[in-house]
Motif scaffolding. Structure first.
Motif, PDB file in Angstrom:
ATOM      1  N   VAL B 309      25.244   5.625  10.944  1.00 49.79           N
ATOM      2  CA  VAL B 309      24.696   4.774   9.898  1.00 49.79           C
ATOM      3  C   VAL B 309      23.222   5.091   9.743  1.00 49.79           C
ATOM      4  N   GLN B 310      22.795   5.239   8.511  1.00 57.09           N
ATOM      5  CA  GLN B 310      21.395   5.571   8.256  1.00 57.09           C
ATOM      6  C   GLN B 310      20.582   4.321   7.935  1.00 57.09           C
ATOM      7  N   VAL B 311      19.366   4.281   8.424  1.00 57.09           N
ATOM      8  CA  VAL B 311      18.424   3.242   8.027  1.00 57.09           C
ATOM      9  C   VAL B 311      17.221   3.932   7.404  1.00 57.09           C
ATOM     10  N   GLY B 312      16.810   3.436   6.271  1.00 57.65           N
ATOM     11  CA  GLY B 312      15.720   4.084   5.542  1.00 57.65           C
ATOM     12  C   GLY B 312      14.347   3.603   5.979  1.00 57.65           C
ATOM     13  N   SER B 313      13.342   4.068   5.265  1.00 58.03           N
ATOM     14  CA  SER B 313      11.964   3.690   5.567  1.00 58.03           C
ATOM     15  C   SER B 313      11.188   3.759   4.258  1.00 58.03           C
ATOM     16  N   ARG B 314      10.036   3.128   4.250  1.00 54.87           N
ATOM     17  CA  ARG B 314       9.220   3.222   3.033  1.00 54.87           C
ATOM     18  C   ARG B 314       7.746   3.097   3.356  1.00 54.87           C
ATOM     19  N   LEU B 315       6.947   3.644   2.473  1.00 51.43           N
ATOM     20  CA  LEU B 315       5.499   3.602   2.681  1.00 51.43           C
ATOM     21  C   LEU B 315       4.952   2.223   2.333  1.00 51.43           C
ATOM     22  N   ILE B 316       4.078   1.738   3.173  1.00 55.63           N
ATOM     23  CA  ILE B 316       3.340   0.501   2.875  1.00 55.63           C
ATOM     24  C   ILE B 316       1.881   0.893   2.693  1.00 55.63           C
ATOM     25  N   PRO B 317       1.450   1.059   1.449  1.00 60.08           N
ATOM     26  CA  PRO B 317       0.068   1.478   1.217  1.00 60.08           C
ATOM     27  C   PRO B 317      -0.870   0.321   1.519  1.00 60.08           C
ATOM     28  N   ARG B 318      -1.868   0.586   2.357  1.00 59.91           N
ATOM     29  CA  ARG B 318      -2.849  -0.462   2.646  1.00 59.91           C
ATOM     30  C   ARG B 318      -4.245   0.130   2.528  1.00 59.91           C
ATOM     31  N   GLY B 319      -5.142  -0.292   3.407  1.00 59.10           N
ATOM     32  CA  GLY B 319      -6.552   0.039   3.201  1.00 59.10           C
ATOM     33  C   GLY B 319      -7.059   1.358   3.737  1.00 59.10           C
ATOM     34  N   THR B 320      -6.255   2.100   4.481  1.00 60.70           N
ATOM     35  CA  THR B 320      -6.794   3.319   5.096  1.00 60.70           C
ATOM     36  C   THR B 320      -6.550   4.585   4.292  1.00 60.70           C
ATOM     37  N   THR B 321      -5.975   4.420   3.111  1.00 54.61           N
ATOM     38  CA  THR B 321      -5.790   5.601   2.269  1.00 54.61           C
ATOM     39  C   THR B 321      -6.461   5.383   0.922  1.00 54.61           C
ATOM     40  N   GLY B 322      -7.017   6.464   0.389  1.00 53.68           N
ATOM     41  CA  GLY B 322      -7.702   6.390  -0.896  1.00 53.68           C
ATOM     42  C   GLY B 322      -7.963   7.803  -1.401  1.00 53.68           C
TER      43      GLY B 322
END
Lengths: 329, 329
Positions: B309-322
DNA sequence: ATGAAAGCGCTAACAT
DNA sequence: ATGTTAGCGCTTTCAT
């Protein structure tokens, strides 16, 4: 079904009682028989059925630990240390997270208490009566809850707080905010110790709260700290301190240049924050050893040396504390 | 000794089997008798002895979870979710921390496996053979380990990593460092996914490591990032990312002004850091539900719908990228 | 030194 | 609808 004592008996050509003796009380059996039994047991990969043993003599070789919230980074090291300590003495440790809800805690205790030989209850939400009653039925060690006749490990922040007061005083701080994050929990000793220590050092203390011990509480507190004209903050715990740090940065206040910040617990958060967080440490290994040894003693009906055992704390000075700013910004 | 079924029987003036039936299969007993039994059971505070039940029908109503390190903040939320999921289905969850040492893991499995109906093994250090053999003896669900014929929940970072690449690309980054903290663990899929995703987005990737997944690894990596002239870092996990942030600050590099930083796991660390950390999230509830339901299915001898069974993932954009810095500093 | 057997608490045949 | 009983695996008397 797995291999039973009967299978070993047959394989070794002896009776089940001889097998049991060979394995549990080796001196009661002839050396050569013993060899034969052990060999057979090994070969078959025998290991005793814990349910049968437990049914037979009423012990499970398992201890229970009930904690408020495993996602609070304070607890994992304690659990780990307790598990290790218990394991060395032949016990398995069963943790349960009560989520700080009394109903859950009761239900969990009901489910768990039948499966264990004794319980460590950390900062239980239960009433004194219930705890006393429970302790009458099964061995119980309380952490940070005082109940007559029940064993307790008491984590005292007194030393650490005194050191924090001393530390801030030496840096020239005069006004400090304490962010109380204790909500409405039973144990109010934290804020009391703090009042006393700061008094003793002639530091003026402004208490705000009580709030819940969350990151957001720290975020909320940060502007209040500035508004009160304080130069130092003692937060309820590291998580709250992180909130303070976060929001002070957002408000353009530098740490420790403008404001010094002190946490409590010395969790992972403290060591990974930037700057690293000055905080008050409680040694997880010490709490774990005391609680587990005390409980195992109770299980073996050894009377405890003392009803209440104290665990100390100490300040870990790091990067968030420094000299107080002289003039207003 | 606690109150037994016999005591309830006597109190209700019926036989033990009637008590057993009244409690387990209520429709098989006369309504008024049932009332009487239930009343007696309540009054006496009866609850069945799990050891006896377990001995009788070979089930413990307990599941085991083996994890590498509970002090890694990634695991507590997963444990908590699994415990809750298991509890709802009448199971107790027994966690054990293997400390990532194979010897400990074996010993722990030996101690625990007799006390549970099945096991969830997270990122086991064991060899494929041992795992296969174990799975033959007891229901096993693996997380992030692939073994033929054994059920697996696979946490895939593919989506999250692709989103991270997309995100950095959109901000104009061209050179990114990946800090590999996988040590010599069996599962090498992380770095592979990353190479592929960054390739696909035309981003140049510099891999450093492998190191251990520690804060200090990030501290070590920070100057290397600057030396390589990269403008972005993807760290092995949040903890490593925290080390990078810490040391970049010490080196006078601003985040995200000079360097963008991305973590993996979305632990507590990510949300409390300053600035808050952009990271890749794996939903703990999803992993927990899948693993526990799969395992309970196995325990009940329901054939699994799928082996993996696969479990996915996703990006959580916060303050350390720009946005990437244009000119060199 | 070893074996036979009772009994821990429970559930499920098997009677009635 | 209810009672009687065997048996799960183990340790420990009690015999021998």
């Amino acid at each position: 079904m797995a291999v039973t004592i009967g299978a070993v008996a047959k394989a070794a050509g002896v009776s089940v009682s001889t097998v049991s003796r060979a394995l549990n009380t080796p001196d009661l059996v002839n050396a050569v028989t013993r060899e034969r039994v052990v060999a057979a047991a090994d070969r078959l990969g025998y290991s005793p059925n814990p349910a049968a043993r437990s049914l037979r003599d009423g012990r499970t070789e398992t201890l229970g630990l009930l904690i408020p919230d495993i996602t609070n980074p304070f607890f994992p090291p304690i659990f780990k240390a307790m598990q290790e300590r218990a394991r060395r003495q032949g016990y398995t440790l069963l943790v349960a997270d009560s989520d700080e809800r009394e109903a859950d805690e009761l239900e969990t205790i009901a489910a768990v208490s039948k499966k264990v030989d004794g319980l460590v209850l950390w900062a239980s939400m239960l009433t004194e009566d219930r705890l006393a009653e429970l302790a009458g039925r099964t061995p119980v060690v309380l952490v940070n809850r005082q109940v007559p006749e029940v064993c307790e490990v008491h984590v005292s922040l007194t030393d650490g707080i005194a050191q924090a007061a001393e530390h801030l005083k030496a840096y020239g701080h005069q006004v400090c905010v304490f962010v109380d994050g204790n909500g409405n929990r039973p144990d109010q000793s934290r804020s009391k110790s703090i009042r006393e220590a700061f008094d003793a050092h002639g530091l003026s203390l402004i208490e705000i709260g009580p709030y819940e011990p969350r990151f957001e509480t720290g975020v909320h507190a940060a502007p209040l700290v500035l508004a009160h004209g304080a130069t130092a903050v003692l937060a309820h715990n590291d998580l709250v301190a992180m909130g303070v740090l976060h929001q002070l940065a957002a408000l353009g206040a530098s740490v420790p240049g403008d404001i010094s910040v002190v946490g409590i617990d010395d969790t992972l958060l403290a060591s990974v924050s930037t700057p690293s967080l000055t905080t008050i440490r409680i040694d997880p290994d010490e709490v774990a050893s005391l609680a587990i040894d005390l409980l195992i003693g109770l299980v073996h009906e050894r009377p405890p040396a003392a009803q209440v055992v104290q665990v100390g704390s100490r300040l870990i000075p790091r990067g968030t504390t420094g000299p107080a700013r002289r003039e207003p910004r």
